[in-house]
Design an enzyme around this catalytic site. Structure first.
Site, PDB file in Angstrom:
ATOM      1  CB  SER A  19      -0.902   0.194   0.747  1.00  0.00           C
ATOM      2  OG  SER A  19      -1.950   0.868   1.674  1.00  0.00           O
ATOM      3  CG  HIS A 235       5.661 -11.619 -12.172  1.00  0.00           C
ATOM      4  ND1 HIS A 235       4.873 -10.916 -11.245  1.00  0.00           N
ATOM      5  CD2 HIS A 235       6.469 -11.771 -10.686  1.00  0.00           C
ATOM      6  CE1 HIS A 235       4.374 -11.172 -10.237  1.00  0.00           C
ATOM      7  NE2 HIS A 235       5.558 -10.949  -9.662  1.00  0.00           N
TER       8      HIS A 235
END
Length: 480
Positions: A19, A235
């Site tokens: 965050s 990924h």
């Protein structure tokens, strides 16, 4: 599927590192450009005890540290959008207060769930019980989503008990990177490439994701995970799928993800001798001494910090083309790149004049620099009295320089905006995740059967020498 743009965004793990570094800076940057709905409210929640003003102060500090000043326009307006509700997700009674804080969004609620995997189930139950999983609510899930196929299914089943698939947004932040999306533009927006994008014209493909960092703050997670599950399962396999998929009918969530999952299901099980694992020891990065993995961890471990794989896609387009995947920590430099080597010309008309041709090479740089380079053969200027000389010369496009004006964005900016607006194209579908885990689990089972030990490599190197041999026995060198 009902499309709606949310006017509430609920951030779980709102005081965590992700965050601070990514989510709050991304939202502030979107706000500065007027890309957020003027009515949207952002509610943060986490275990930390603080009130609205405390969270705004936390956010301000994060933005000053991680977002350039020129992207912080309208900061006061953005901070006023933020509110906060403390929550212990393991305590069901706390969700009623959270629902009250969220209120009743007229347009809809988007939830971003970035918590420990152990908290997924109680969080989903709490959301459902408090009315925060209705038809006007969607949820974005940050990895890790399990440690193998079985645990991934368990998590997905828990989420699916409250949210249907068309309201589940599984996040792989690599898909938010501009150059990753440019893979599709490069292939399907240029007639030059797509007719050559197959086994008849491509010799091999390399995908490298290298990091200079070690464990940092991820000690517990990483030792339980390792490079294969941390990087390859998500990924790298997503990059491979975009690179290798068939042309979708259109650029939308269903068609793009249909083609990706076909590639993932076509991956051949890795055979004996087609993987190399390593673990770094003390060395130097950019002239600075760094400790070994065992020293950072404080105990012996066989967890791999490096993995190289020779992969194959058994379908019509790619049969016989090896895909070399390589990722590791404590490498010489941080880079994510894709290298596509085309085949040699079938006959060189210049060989009789002493000229040597080399295959064309397409290099797609994803990070830290976004660029595309295509090497072509060209004649060296001169009168050729001593022979006809050829040299490989690069045609290079540095993406930030090619487009004047657009900001270099954090990948989460696009993903958060797509979550709020309900566009699933750049998010991972459940069948993709399960196809990825099926392949990864087979590799880990092979390692367990062979009792494979991680080979050591010096920090600051490109991994164990066996990884070099993995490619060189096929007459191929890693692109460095």
């Amino acid at each position: 599927m009902v499309k709606f743009t949310s006017n509430r965004l609920l951030l779980f793990g709102a005081t965590g590192d992700l965050s601070r570094r990514m989510l709050l800076p991304s939202l502030c940057a979107l706000n500065a450009e007027g890309l957020l709905d003027p009515q949207i409210e952002i509610i943060g929640t986490a275990r930390s005890e603080m009130d609205d003003q405390g969270f705004r102060a936390f956010a301000r500090q994060s933005l000053e540290q991680f977002l350039p000043a020129e992207r912080r326009g309208g900061l006061a307006t953005f901070l006023n959008r933020l509110t906060y509700q403390p929550l212990d997700a393991t305590d069901p009674s706390g969700f009623a207060a959270l629902a009250e804080k969220v209120g009743k969004p007229e347009q809809g609620l988007s939830i971003f769930l970035s918590t420990a995997p152990s908290l997924f189930e109680p969080t989903i139950r709490g959301l459902a019980a408090s009315g925060l999983a209705n038809e006007r609510c969607r949820i974005g899930l940050e990895k890790p989503l399990g440690t193998d196929l079985e645990s991934s299914k368990h998590i997905n089943d828990a989420v699916a008990s409250a949210f249907p698939e068309d309201r589940i947004f599984r996040i792989d932040h690599y898909l938010g990177k501009e150059t990753v999306q440019n893979l599709l533009a490069l292939r399907f927006g240029n007639l030059l490439f797509e007719p050559l994008w197959n086994a008849a014209h491509i010799d091999h493909v390399q995908i490298t994701v290298s990091e200079t960092v070690g464990l940092e703050s991820r000690v517990g997670y990483y030792d339980d995970s390792g490079a294969l599950r941390d990087m390859v399962q998500n990924h790298m396999l997503q990059l491979l799928a975009l690179l290798a998929m068939e042309p979708p009918v259109s650029y939308d969530a269903t068609n793009v993800r249909d083609e990706k999952v076909k590639v993932l299901r076509s991956l051949r099980a890795v055979a004996d001798g087609e993987t190399v694992i390593g673990q770094y020891r003390a060395g130097a990065i950019a002239g600075q001494a760094v400790p070994g993995y065992d020293e950072e961890l404080g105990k012996p471990s066989n967890t791999e910090t490096f993995v190289a794989i020779k992969a194959h896609i058994d379908n019509w387009r790619w049969k016989g083309v090896p895909f070399y995947l390589r990722t590791g920590k404590r490498m010489p430099r941080r880079t994510t790149e894709i290298v596509v080597q085309f085949r040699q010309v079938p006959h060189s008309i210049f060989s009789g004049r002493g000229a040597r041709t080399v295959p064309n090479l397409l290099v797609i740089g994803i990070q830290p620099e976004e660029n595309i380079t295509l090497s072509l053969m060209a004649k060296v200027p001169g009168l050729d009295r001593n022979g006809f000389a050829l040299r490989s010369v690069p045609l290079a496009i540095t993406m930030p320089d090619a487009f004047a004006g657009p900001q270099r964005r954090i990948a989460y900016e696009r993903l958060l905006l797509d979550l709020i607006e309900g566009d699933q194209t750049l998010f991972v579908r459940r069948d993709e995740v399960e196809a990825q885990w099926t392949w990864i689990d087979a590799i880990r089972a092979l390692w367990a059967e062979q009792q494979l030990e991680a080979r050591t490599y010096t920090a600051g190197s490109w991994g164990p020498s066996a990884a070099i041999a993995l490619a060189e026995r096929d007459g191929i060198s890693w692109h460095e």
